[in-house]
Design an enzyme around this catalytic site. Structure first.
Site, PDB file in Angstrom:
ATOM      1  N   HIS A 265      26.754-105.416 -45.323  1.00  0.00           N
ATOM      2  CA  HIS A 265      26.245-104.141 -45.285  1.00  0.00           C
ATOM      3  C   HIS A 265      25.032-104.000 -46.918  1.00  0.00           C
ATOM      4  CE1 HIS A 265      29.532-104.817 -47.839  1.00  0.00           C
ATOM      5  NE2 HIS A 265      29.312-104.302 -48.847  1.00  0.00           N
ATOM      6  N   ARG A 280      36.862 -97.470 -53.570  1.00  0.00           N
ATOM      7  CA  ARG A 280      36.795 -98.572 -52.826  1.00  0.00           C
ATOM      8  C   ARG A 280      37.827 -99.632 -52.733  1.00  0.00           C
ATOM      9  NH1 ARG A 280      32.342-102.840 -52.050  1.00  0.00           N
ATOM     10  NH2 ARG A 280      33.983-104.875 -51.502  1.00  0.00           N
TER      11      ARG A 280
END
Length: 285
Positions: A265, A280
């Protein structure tokens, strides 16, 4: 159920809309504030393995609900120390950029591949989103491997790569933090370089995955450095191919879960000085 479910009738608890032909899916008809039964959780794990990154929109989650949902996919542990943590829920890291601290992970990588057992995945939940910019991209390393000629695939399967955090900028950070070098010395002792096969087999799908990334893969074991650098440079270009990518434009209430074993990513750093904040959670096996 929406007619979208006709796209994939395998799923009975929610609808699945493919995001691109190669990678990603949007999950509809699921309220993540509610407890999920065993079948729903099983189908979510299957959707993640199949699509490699899954997206949810318009979810209003408390930190406790975010953690409970993330446990659908695996363990939730404090395996990173790179971001500040939510004091009330230390399982959650705060990924935040402001005008004073304009940071973004704008490099292609898979998380923590410098560990013997890298994380299974990540759950990322939007809190504050810029008016424009701040997208995140994912690339399928399953598709990247499949795109290679068969002789190169066979050769890569014989190779092992070395992964280390020291090439990612953390050496310089630790030296700035502690000029004596003691913190750097301690980190090197705790997290020495590790070796991973350059092609891994996904434990759920059985598909082969190219397992190198430019942020943490330093070299190929047993090859001359020039040959190693040339081959890695070729492989590091693959995540940049648009046909292998999904790009998410975040909205408040968006949540993304990705499979760290089969993807890389990239967080686009184009939104400064706007404010961007996400919660996160790292998912362990």
């Amino acid at each position: 159920m929406s007619k979208l479910n006709d796209l994939n009738p395998t799923y009975t608890r929610f609808t699945v809309e493919p995001y691109t032909p190669t990678i990603g899916a949007v999950i509809h008809d699921l309220d993540l504030t509610q407890p999920l039964d065993a079948t729903t959780q099983q189908e979510l794990r299957a959707a993640l393995a199949e699509h490699e990154v899954i997206f949810f929109r318009n979810q209003q989650l408390t930190p406790a609900q975010h953690i409970a949902f993330t446990r659908t996919f695996g363990g939730v542990a404090e395996v990173k120390a790179f971001f500040p943590r939510l004091e009330s829920h230390p399982e959650i890291e705060i990924v935040e950029s402001t005008a004073e601290r304009p940071k973004a992970s704008n490099n292609w990588h898979a998380d923590i591949t410098w560990r013997e057992q890298p994380p299974l995945g990540t759950s990322l939940y939007a809190q504050v989103i810029p008016a424009t910019g701040g997208d995140t991209l994912w690339a399928s390393l399953t598709a990247a491997y499949a795109s290679l000629p068969a002789p190169l695939q066979a050769y890569l399967e014989t190779l092992t790569a070395v992964h280390t955090w020291e090439i990612s900028g953390w050496t310089e950070y630790l030296l700035r933090k502690d000029a004596s070098g003691e913190e750097l010395k301690a980190a090197r002792a705790k997290y020495p370089p590790v070796e991973h096969p350059m092609v891994r087999v996904h434990p759920v799908t059985g598909k082969k995955i190219l397992y190198v990334n430019p942020t943490f893969t330093s070299h190929i074991k047993g090859l001359h450095r020039t040959q190693s650098d040339a081959l890695l440079a070729q492989l590091f270009e693959l995540p940049k191919v648009p046909e292998f990518q999904a790009r998410l434009r975040w909205q408040t209430g968006s949540l993304a879960v990705w499979d760290n074993r089969s993807t890389q990513h990239y967080a686009v750093g184009d939104f400064f000085p706007q404010h961007r904040k996400l919660h996160r959670i790292t998912i362990t096996e």
